[in-house]
Design a protein around this motif. Structure first.
Motif, short mmCIF file in Angstrom:
data_model
loop_
_atom_site.label_atom_id
_atom_site.label_comp_id
_atom_site.label_asym_id
_atom_site.label_seq_id
_atom_site.Cartn_x
_atom_site.Cartn_y
_atom_site.Cartn_z
N LYS A 175 0.82 -1.21 0.00
CA LYS A 175 0.00 0.00 0.00
C LYS A 175 0.86 1.26 0.00
O LYS A 175 0.56 2.22 -0.73
CB LYS A 175 -0.92 -0.02 1.22
CG LYS A 175 -1.81 1.20 1.35
CD LYS A 175 -2.69 1.11 2.59
CE LYS A 175 -3.57 2.34 2.73
NZ LYS A 175 -4.42 2.28 3.94
N LYS A 176 1.92 1.28 0.80
CA LYS A 176 2.73 2.49 0.93
C LYS A 176 3.76 2.64 -0.18
O LYS A 176 4.19 3.75 -0.47
CB LYS A 176 3.43 2.48 2.29
CG LYS A 176 2.48 2.61 3.47
CD LYS A 176 3.24 2.60 4.79
CE LYS A 176 2.28 2.75 5.96
NZ LYS A 176 3.00 2.73 7.27
N ASP A 177 4.19 1.52 -0.78
CA ASP A 177 5.27 1.61 -1.76
C ASP A 177 4.80 1.28 -3.17
O ASP A 177 4.88 2.11 -4.09
CB ASP A 177 6.40 0.66 -1.33
CG ASP A 177 7.59 0.73 -2.27
OD1 ASP A 177 7.85 1.81 -2.82
OD2 ASP A 177 8.25 -0.31 -2.47
N SER A 178 4.24 0.08 -3.36
CA SER A 178 3.94 -0.39 -4.72
C SER A 178 2.72 0.30 -5.32
O SER A 178 2.67 0.55 -6.52
CB SER A 178 3.74 -1.90 -4.70
OG SER A 178 4.87 -2.56 -4.18
N PHE A 179 1.71 0.61 -4.49
CA PHE A 179 0.47 1.16 -5.02
C PHE A 179 0.69 2.54 -5.66
O PHE A 179 0.16 2.84 -6.73
CB PHE A 179 -0.57 1.26 -3.89
CG PHE A 179 -1.88 1.87 -4.31
CD1 PHE A 179 -2.66 1.26 -5.27
CD2 PHE A 179 -2.32 3.07 -3.75
CE1 PHE A 179 -3.87 1.81 -5.66
CE2 PHE A 179 -3.52 3.62 -4.14
CZ PHE A 179 -4.29 3.00 -5.10
N GLY A 180 1.47 3.40 -5.01
CA GLY A 180 1.73 4.72 -5.57
C GLY A 180 2.49 4.65 -6.89
O GLY A 180 2.17 5.41 -7.84
N ARG A 181 3.45 3.74 -7.00
CA ARG A 181 4.20 3.61 -8.25
C ARG A 181 3.35 2.97 -9.34
O ARG A 181 3.53 3.26 -10.52
CB ARG A 181 5.47 2.78 -8.01
CG ARG A 181 6.52 3.57 -7.24
CD ARG A 181 7.84 2.85 -7.09
NE ARG A 181 7.76 1.81 -6.06
CZ ARG A 181 7.77 0.52 -6.32
NH1 ARG A 181 7.80 0.08 -7.57
NH2 ARG A 181 7.70 -0.36 -5.34
N TYR A 182 2.40 2.11 -8.92
CA TYR A 182 1.52 1.51 -9.93
C TYR A 182 0.60 2.56 -10.55
O TYR A 182 0.33 2.53 -11.77
CB TYR A 182 0.68 0.41 -9.28
CG TYR A 182 -0.51 -0.04 -10.11
CD1 TYR A 182 -0.33 -0.77 -11.28
CD2 TYR A 182 -1.81 0.31 -9.74
CE1 TYR A 182 -1.41 -1.16 -12.05
CE2 TYR A 182 -2.89 -0.08 -10.49
CZ TYR A 182 -2.68 -0.81 -11.64
OH TYR A 182 -3.77 -1.18 -12.42
N MET A 183 0.13 3.53 -9.75
CA MET A 183 -0.73 4.58 -10.29
C MET A 183 -0.02 5.45 -11.34
O MET A 183 -0.66 6.04 -12.21
CB MET A 183 -1.23 5.48 -9.16
CG MET A 183 -2.24 4.84 -8.22
SD MET A 183 -3.86 4.64 -8.95
CE MET A 183 -3.90 2.87 -9.18
N LYS A 184 1.33 5.53 -11.26
CA LYS A 184 2.09 6.32 -12.22
C LYS A 184 2.73 5.47 -13.32
O LYS A 184 3.43 6.00 -14.18
CB LYS A 184 3.20 7.07 -11.48
CG LYS A 184 2.69 8.00 -10.40
CD LYS A 184 3.84 8.63 -9.63
CE LYS A 184 3.33 9.51 -8.47
NZ LYS A 184 4.45 10.09 -7.70
N SER A 185 2.47 4.17 -13.30
CA SER A 185 3.13 3.26 -14.23
C SER A 185 2.46 3.29 -15.60
O SER A 185 1.26 3.63 -15.73
CB SER A 185 3.11 1.84 -13.67
OG SER A 185 1.77 1.37 -13.60
N PRO A 186 3.19 2.90 -16.68
CA PRO A 186 2.57 2.81 -18.01
C PRO A 186 1.48 1.76 -18.09
O PRO A 186 0.56 1.88 -18.91
CB PRO A 186 3.77 2.44 -18.91
CG PRO A 186 4.98 2.86 -18.15
CD PRO A 186 4.64 2.68 -16.70
N ILE A 187 1.55 0.73 -17.23
CA ILE A 187 0.53 -0.32 -17.26
C ILE A 187 -0.84 0.25 -16.88
O ILE A 187 -1.85 -0.01 -17.56
CB ILE A 187 0.93 -1.47 -16.31
CG1 ILE A 187 2.21 -2.15 -16.82
CG2 ILE A 187 -0.21 -2.48 -16.17
CD1 ILE A 187 2.70 -3.25 -15.92
#
Length: 489
Positions: free
Chosen positions: A400-412
């Motif tokens: 929640k604190k690390d991967s979720f934020g980067r997923y929202m900005k990811s090309p996927i």
């Protein structure tokens, strides 16, 4: 003589019902000489009963005093009778308030259920023995059963029971007939409430018996005050949220979810329950290839919304694989399967999760701190459904604190949002669903219709031709009455 008791028949403490005090205050108002119910001397067969009231008077007084409807007043009256504050003089078995001329009397406060003295078996045995003597063995079926049971239970003092019953019966015969009838009704009403017949509702049933008195005041020791001080200190240190902040959060939540609520904003392409188009169900299947734009937007609200959607979880799993951390979501899913899966396979699944994710040199080893690992390994000695909660919570917060934020900005995620579908609204077939195009409205009020009818009659009477001869005859008759002198009496 040795008495073998199969169970403990002693009187345990029971919780005091809060409604008893309210009923008592209401009964006291009923007996007020000025504003209460008017009592009268009534005849019961050939006996004159003093201070009796009728069920209809009691029902009307409750409705006027409490400002309630008749049905609600009837329910309150039934409670007053069932708790034994008012007892019937005629139908003793049915503890209900009859809205007619049935006679009732107020129970003496000595027999009120809120009194401290308990309904002991010895007193009940004396009452049954006295009734058996007076009626020469003609008892009710449930009273016969209780009589025989008490005879076996307190056989060691049955001579005392019979002696007391004879003395009370002899003393009762010396009273006046009206007083004797009233006392017998009071005593019978008390035992019908305390010892009701088998199969009837017991209004005084409090549930499980308690072995401690909930009404007793405990002694306030040093430890009691110490705990009170600690509790007060913790309450003062606890952070508070202003009402404006909490209301603002609620408004923000409602505005955020407003467009995603089918009741508030409708659903696209159409509601499948009122049309023949099932495209809404097809676009919102759990594993659809291209989800709708509203569905993808909901993933951005919170990490919980993303994991609760199978399609969003699949997209998030693809992102984690590219970052070489897909074992985190796989471990979280395995823990969910352990919690909500088959009970017989809990031990097998827990061992499999440990070998796959937690054991040294595991194939898909996850990174958790040493304290959480010690708690998990210690709990796996006796596995259960929630043995991996500590490790699952640690991995959840990490994603929640690390991967979720980067997923929202990811090309996927951006690609998924780009391919998201915005379905067009389905046009309703008005020929097939004609009720959708009808303008439905409520029928006019009967009061308005009556006013319109009266106005129409008044207009018709005003427009009708006037008969001059009838009008003149009425005027002449009125003038004659004015000219005649008044008659002397």
């Amino acid at each position: 003589m040795t008495i073998n008791k199969l169970c403990d028949y002693s009187q345990h403490y029971r919780p005091r019902m809060a409604c008893l005090k309210k009923i008592e205050s209401l009964v006291v108002e009923m007996q007020d000489p000025n504003n209460g119910i008017k009592t009268q001397t009534q005849r019961l067969v050939i006996t004159t009963i003093p201070h009796a009231i009728t069920g209809l008077d009691l029902l009307q007084w409750l409705a006027n005093r409490l400002q309630v409807e008749t049905e609600e007043a009837q329910n309150i009256g039934n409670l007053v009778v069932q708790y034994g504050y008012i007892y019937p003089l005629q139908d003793h078995k049915n503890l209900i308030l009859k809205p007619d001329g049935s006679l009732y009397r107020f129970q003496t406060p000595y027999f009120w259920p809120a009194q401290q003295w308990p309904a002991e078996d010895t007193d009940y045995a004396i009452y049954l023995a006295k009734k058996n003597i007076r009626k020469k063995g003609m008892l009710e079926d449930y009273e016969k059963d209780n009589y025989n049971m008490l005879h076996k239970r307190i056989n060691h003092k049955w001579d005392f029971v019979v002696m007391q019953a004879k003395e009370q019966y002899r003393a009762g015969k010396e009273r006046k007939k009206a007083d004797r009838v009233v006392f017998d009704c009071q005593e019978r009403a008390y035992w019908v409430v305390q010892k009701p017949p088998t199969g009837t509702v017991n209004a005084l049933e409090y549930g499980l018996n308690r072995f401690t008195d909930p009404n007793a005041n405990p002694k306030k020791t040093y430890d009691f005050y110490r705990r009170e001080i600690i509790f007060s200190q913790q309450s003062l240190m606890k952070s508070r949220v202003k009402s404006s902040v909490s209301i603002g959060g609620l408004v923000k939540y409602c505005e955020q979810y407003k467009n995603h609520d089918p009741f508030m904003a409708g659903c696209l392409p159409s509601n499948p329950w009122i049309t023949d188009d099932t495209m809404f169900w097809e676009l919102n299947m759990p594993m659809v290839e291209n989800p709708t734009k509203l569905r993808v937007e909901r993933w951005t609200f919170s990490f919980k919304e993303l994991l609760s959607d199978p399609r969003g979880r699949q997209d998030f799993q693809l992102f984690l694989k590219k970052e070489f951390s897909g074992e985190n979501l796989a471990f979280w899913e395995a823990c969910e399967d352990l919690k909500f899966g088959d009970q017989t396979k809990v031990k097998e699944k827990a061992e499999e999760i440990y070998k796959t994710f937690l054991a040294p040199g595991a194939r898909r080893w996850i990174n958790i701190d040493g304290k959480t690992m010690d708690i998990t390994v210690k709990g796996l000695k006796h596995p259960h459904r929630y043995v991996l909660d500590a490790a699952q919570t640690h991995i959840y917060m990490l994603m929640k604190k690390d991967s979720f934020g980067r997923y929202m900005k990811s090309p996927i995620f951006k690609e998924t949002m780009k391919k998201a579908i915005v379905p067009d609204e389905t046009k309703l077939n008005e020929g097939k669903f004609g009720f959708n195009r009808k303008h439905r409205r409520s029928s006019p009020s009967p009061v308005i219709l009556r006013q319109l009818e009266e106005e129409a009659k008044a207009k018709a009477a005003a427009s009708a031709p006037v008969d001059i001869t009838q009008v003149m005859s009425k005027l002449d008759r009125r003038n004659q009455l004015k000219q005649e002198p008044p008659q002397k009496t």
